[in-house]
Write a protein that holds these residues in place. Structure first.
Motif, PDB file in Angstrom:
ATOM      1  N   UNK A 257       0.838  -1.200   0.000  1.00 51.18           N
ATOM      2  CA  UNK A 257       0.000   0.000   0.000  1.00 51.18           C
ATOM      3  C   UNK A 257       0.874   1.252   0.000  1.00 51.18           C
ATOM      4  N   UNK A 258       0.237   2.400   0.065  1.00 55.29           N
ATOM      5  CA  UNK A 258       0.971   3.659  -0.055  1.00 55.29           C
ATOM      6  C   UNK A 258       1.944   3.881   1.092  1.00 55.29           C
ATOM      7  N   UNK A 259       1.673   3.284   2.237  1.00 56.03           N
ATOM      8  CA  UNK A 259       2.570   3.418   3.385  1.00 56.03           C
ATOM      9  C   UNK A 259       3.678   2.357   3.390  1.00 56.03           C
ATOM     10  N   UNK A 260       3.691   1.485   2.389  1.00 53.41           N
ATOM     11  CA  UNK A 260       4.728   0.464   2.317  1.00 53.41           C
ATOM     12  C   UNK A 260       4.390  -0.820   3.033  1.00 53.41           C
ATOM     13  N   UNK A 261       3.143  -0.951   3.532  1.00 58.16           N
ATOM     14  CA  UNK A 261       2.750  -2.187   4.190  1.00 58.16           C
ATOM     15  C   UNK A 261       2.545  -3.287   3.140  1.00 58.16           C
ATOM     16  N   UNK A 262       3.028  -4.474   3.462  1.00 59.17           N
ATOM     17  CA  UNK A 262       2.937  -5.589   2.532  1.00 59.17           C
ATOM     18  C   UNK A 262       1.794  -6.517   2.911  1.00 59.17           C
ATOM     19  N   UNK A 263       1.117  -7.044   1.875  1.00 60.02           N
ATOM     20  CA  UNK A 263       0.006  -7.963   2.073  1.00 60.02           C
ATOM     21  C   UNK A 263       0.203  -9.168   1.152  1.00 60.02           C
ATOM     22  N   UNK A 264      -0.150 -10.337   1.651  1.00 62.93           N
ATOM     23  CA  UNK A 264      -0.111 -11.545   0.837  1.00 62.93           C
ATOM     24  C   UNK A 264      -1.442 -12.258   0.971  1.00 62.93           C
ATOM     25  N   UNK A 265      -1.717 -13.139   0.009  1.00 63.05           N
ATOM     26  CA  UNK A 265      -2.946 -13.941   0.048  1.00 63.05           C
ATOM     27  C   UNK A 265      -2.587 -15.383   0.361  1.00 63.05           C
ATOM     28  N   UNK A 266      -3.333 -15.990   1.277  1.00 60.58           N
ATOM     29  CA  UNK A 266      -3.155 -17.399   1.611  1.00 60.58           C
ATOM     30  C   UNK A 266      -4.443 -18.139   1.261  1.00 60.58           C
ATOM     31  N   UNK A 267      -4.375 -19.455   1.294  1.00 66.80           N
ATOM     32  CA  UNK A 267      -5.492 -20.293   0.864  1.00 66.80           C
ATOM     33  C   UNK A 267      -6.121 -20.978   2.072  1.00 66.80           C
ATOM     34  N   UNK A 268      -7.433 -20.862   2.203  1.00 69.70           N
ATOM     35  CA  UNK A 268      -8.113 -21.469   3.344  1.00 69.70           C
ATOM     36  C   UNK A 268      -7.943 -22.984   3.354  1.00 69.70           C
ATOM     37  N   UNK A 269      -7.903 -23.570   2.171  1.00 71.59           N
ATOM     38  CA  UNK A 269      -7.714 -25.013   2.103  1.00 71.59           C
ATOM     39  C   UNK A 269      -6.389 -25.456   2.704  1.00 71.59           C
ATOM     40  N   UNK A 270      -5.335 -24.620   2.519  1.00 72.31           N
ATOM     41  CA  UNK A 270      -4.057 -24.938   3.138  1.00 72.31           C
ATOM     42  C   UNK A 270      -4.178 -24.929   4.658  1.00 72.31           C
ATOM     43  N   UNK A 271      -4.920 -23.948   5.179  1.00 71.59           N
ATOM     44  CA  UNK A 271      -5.132 -23.891   6.613  1.00 71.59           C
ATOM     45  C   UNK A 271      -5.841 -25.130   7.132  1.00 71.59           C
ATOM     46  N   UNK A 272      -6.822 -25.620   6.368  1.00 74.03           N
ATOM     47  CA  UNK A 272      -7.524 -26.840   6.764  1.00 74.03           C
ATOM     48  C   UNK A 272      -6.571 -28.028   6.773  1.00 74.03           C
ATOM     49  N   UNK A 296       4.453 -13.425   8.257  1.00 73.15           N
ATOM     50  CA  UNK A 296       4.819 -14.837   8.395  1.00 73.15           C
ATOM     51  C   UNK A 296       4.506 -15.316   9.810  1.00 73.15           C
ATOM     52  N   UNK A 297       4.950 -14.540  10.807  1.00 75.96           N
ATOM     53  CA  UNK A 297       4.674 -14.909  12.196  1.00 75.96           C
ATOM     54  C   UNK A 297       3.181 -14.867  12.487  1.00 75.96           C
ATOM     55  N   UNK A 298       2.476 -13.894  11.903  1.00 73.72           N
ATOM     56  CA  UNK A 298       1.033 -13.796  12.134  1.00 73.72           C
ATOM     57  C   UNK A 298       0.312 -15.021  11.587  1.00 73.72           C
ATOM     58  N   UNK A 299       0.707 -15.480  10.414  1.00 78.19           N
ATOM     59  CA  UNK A 299       0.085 -16.672   9.830  1.00 78.19           C
ATOM     60  C   UNK A 299       0.398 -17.904  10.675  1.00 78.19           C
ATOM     61  N   UNK A 300       1.628 -18.000  11.164  1.00 81.11           N
ATOM     62  CA  UNK A 300       1.994 -19.136  12.008  1.00 81.11           C
ATOM     63  C   UNK A 300       1.165 -19.160  13.291  1.00 81.11           C
ATOM     64  N   UNK A 301       0.943 -17.985  13.893  1.00 83.90           N
ATOM     65  CA  UNK A 301       0.104 -17.930  15.095  1.00 83.90           C
ATOM     66  C   UNK A 301      -1.312 -18.385  14.783  1.00 83.90           C
ATOM     67  N   UNK A 302      -1.831 -17.955  13.659  1.00 88.40           N
ATOM     68  CA  UNK A 302      -3.175 -18.349  13.250  1.00 88.40           C
ATOM     69  C   UNK A 302      -3.279 -19.865  13.096  1.00 88.40           C
ATOM     70  N   UNK A 303      -2.232 -20.466  12.537  1.00 91.26           N
ATOM     71  CA  UNK A 303      -2.230 -21.905  12.298  1.00 91.26           C
ATOM     72  C   UNK A 303      -1.805 -22.706  13.532  1.00 91.26           C
ATOM     73  N   UNK A 304      -1.286 -22.011  14.554  1.00 87.49           N
ATOM     74  CA  UNK A 304      -0.747 -22.665  15.757  1.00 87.49           C
ATOM     75  C   UNK A 304       0.370 -23.642  15.398  1.00 87.49           C
ATOM     76  N   UNK A 305       1.297 -23.114  14.590  1.00 87.21           N
ATOM     77  CA  UNK A 305       2.460 -23.883  14.143  1.00 87.21           C
ATOM     78  C   UNK A 305       3.722 -23.097  14.501  1.00 87.21           C
ATOM     79  N   UNK A 306       4.750 -23.727  15.039  1.00 90.98           N
ATOM     80  CA  UNK A 306       6.010 -23.023  15.319  1.00 90.98           C
ATOM     81  C   UNK A 306       6.589 -22.405  14.051  1.00 90.98           C
ATOM     82  N   UNK A 307       7.319 -21.318  14.212  1.00 88.96           N
ATOM     83  CA  UNK A 307       7.867 -20.619  13.053  1.00 88.96           C
ATOM     84  C   UNK A 307       9.286 -20.156  13.336  1.00 88.96           C
ATOM     85  N   UNK A 308      10.139 -20.261  12.327  1.00 87.88           N
ATOM     86  CA  UNK A 308      11.454 -19.624  12.315  1.00 87.88           C
ATOM     87  C   UNK A 308      11.482 -18.771  11.057  1.00 87.88           C
TER      88      UNK A 308
END
Length: 395
Positions: A257-272, A296-308
């Motif tokens: 976005x205009x402020x430089x924030x990055x966004x990505x799209x993930x797939x709900x099926x992957x989460x399942x 990356x860390x936010x997605x890992x928290x959502x999935x309850x999976x450890x992240x490095x």
């Protein structure tokens, strides 16, 4: 002439540890499988072969060969140098298998050899009465050689003043370097792979490739997805699943976005799929990424999976994680999409590429998804492990 199949047919695979053209060449992975293991599997898949032995001076090669199901013959230093012949290695190995009727020389450097190729040369000697046999591919090319005495070029298999049609020329054959068979007694006497009557065993020219330098290895990895019959891992094969993030759990695009924030799209099926792996198995899960983006860390928290994440050397981090978790790397499934995943591919037993991965990564993978990253590839992998009850359609 012999009319029955001899009782003992030994396949010897020479695999030195030293290699100048490609360092540790015989352990280099093509299609996610080390070259020496590919050769062992081809020999074990041959109908006529009764014994498979890898001749090596390298303990890592020996360990890989044993794991693949071959015997190991430790080669003494005097026949392990750059000038040592393959015949010397085969003769040395043959001493450990008394009563062998036919001995085969099978080269690691031909990654696309098949059990059928090996059976072909074995049968030519064991059943066909030839003294020796080797794999060849048909060729219709006009061969040339530069004259040592002048700048004039010389036609090797043709008269350069005449250009006959292909169907009017004698058929020529290219020695592939993949597999040779010898009557064992005659081989002991002559100490050479060619003696007496030699039979030519035709193979598929599309599968002919010898790896002598890094360019050959790159070509083999690019061809592997086209030529290999892929097998998929099952739950019994693995103890851990490690996932890259960008390009595997996303489509590799980034919105800013205009402020430089990055966004990505993930797939709900992957989460399942990840949730099913997390909640219904005792598999250890990890997200491993070079990206420092907090998404990356936010997605890992959502999935309850450890992240490095924010990791420069993912292979070192993965090796340390395996040690901490008590997981053998050969029982790890790692999912990636780009060249920075290749060091991890070389570490684990099940390197997996998503469908749109870089061609070099697909060639180095042991399995490739049919679904692109970010479009359900992780859910597809979960279905491999958990069975068809985990439907791979979109959620």
């Amino acid at each position: 002439m012999p009319t029955t199949v001899p009782t003992k047919i030994l396949a010897v695979i020479p695999a030195r540890g030293g290699s100048k053209g490609v360092p540790a060449k015989n352990l280099a992975a093509v299609g996610g499988v080390p070259l020496v293991v590919r050769a062992v599997r081809a020999c074990l898949g041959a109908r006529l072969v009764t014994d498979v032995a890898v001749s090596t001076d390298d303990e890592r090669i020996a360990a890989a060969a044993r794991e693949a199901g071959a015997d190991v013959v430790l080669r003494p230093a005097e026949i392990a140098g750059d000038t040592a012949s393959s015949e010397a290695a085969v003769l040395h190995a043959l001493d450990g298998y008394p009563g062998t009727d036919v001995v085969l020389l099978v080269q690691c450097t031909s990654p696309f050899i098949t059990g059928e190729d090996i059976d072909g040369v074995a049968a030519a000697v064991a059943e066909g009465g030839a003294d020796t046999a080797h794999t060849v591919a048909t060729t219709h090319g006009f061969l040339w050689r530069e004259s040592p005495a002048s700048a004039e070029a010389i036609g090797v298999n043709h008269d350069k003043a005449s250009r006959p049609r292909r169907q009017d020329r004698p058929q020529d054959y290219l020695e592939t370097g993949a597999a040779y068979a010898m009557n064992a007694a005659g081989f002991r006497a002559t100490r050479h792979r060619f003696f007496g009557e030699t039979a030519l065993v035709r193979t598929d020219p599309a599968r002919v490739l010898e790896i002598d330098d890094p360019h050959d290895l790159a070509r083999a990895r690019a061809l592997a997805p086209l030529l290999d019959t892929r097998t998929l891992p099952s739950r019994e094969d693995i103890d851990a699943v490690v996932l890259d993030f960008d390009g595997t759990q996303t489509d590799d695009r980034v919105l800013i976005d205009a402020e430089g924030h990055e966004f990505v799209a993930v797939h709900r099926g992957d989460g399942l799929g990840i949730a099913a792996l997390r909640d219904t198995t005792d598999l250890r899960l990890l997200i491993l990424s070079t990206e420092q983006n907090p998404v990356v860390a936010a997605r890992a928290r959502k999935l309850r999976v450890p992240v490095l994440h924010g990791i420069d050397r993912k292979d070192l981090a993965l090796k340390q994680w395996c040690e901490e978790q008590g997981v053998a790397p050969e029982r790890v499934l790692y999912v990636g999409n780009d060249v920075n995943d290749l060091p991890c591919f070389g570490l684990v037993g099940w390197p997996v590429a998503v469908a749109q991965a870089h061609h070099v990564v697909r060639g180095a993978a042991r399995a490739v998804t049919t679904t692109p990253g970010g479009e359900g590839a992780i859910r597809e992998i979960a279905a491999w492990l958990l069975g068809p009850t985990l439907n791979t359609s979109h959620s």
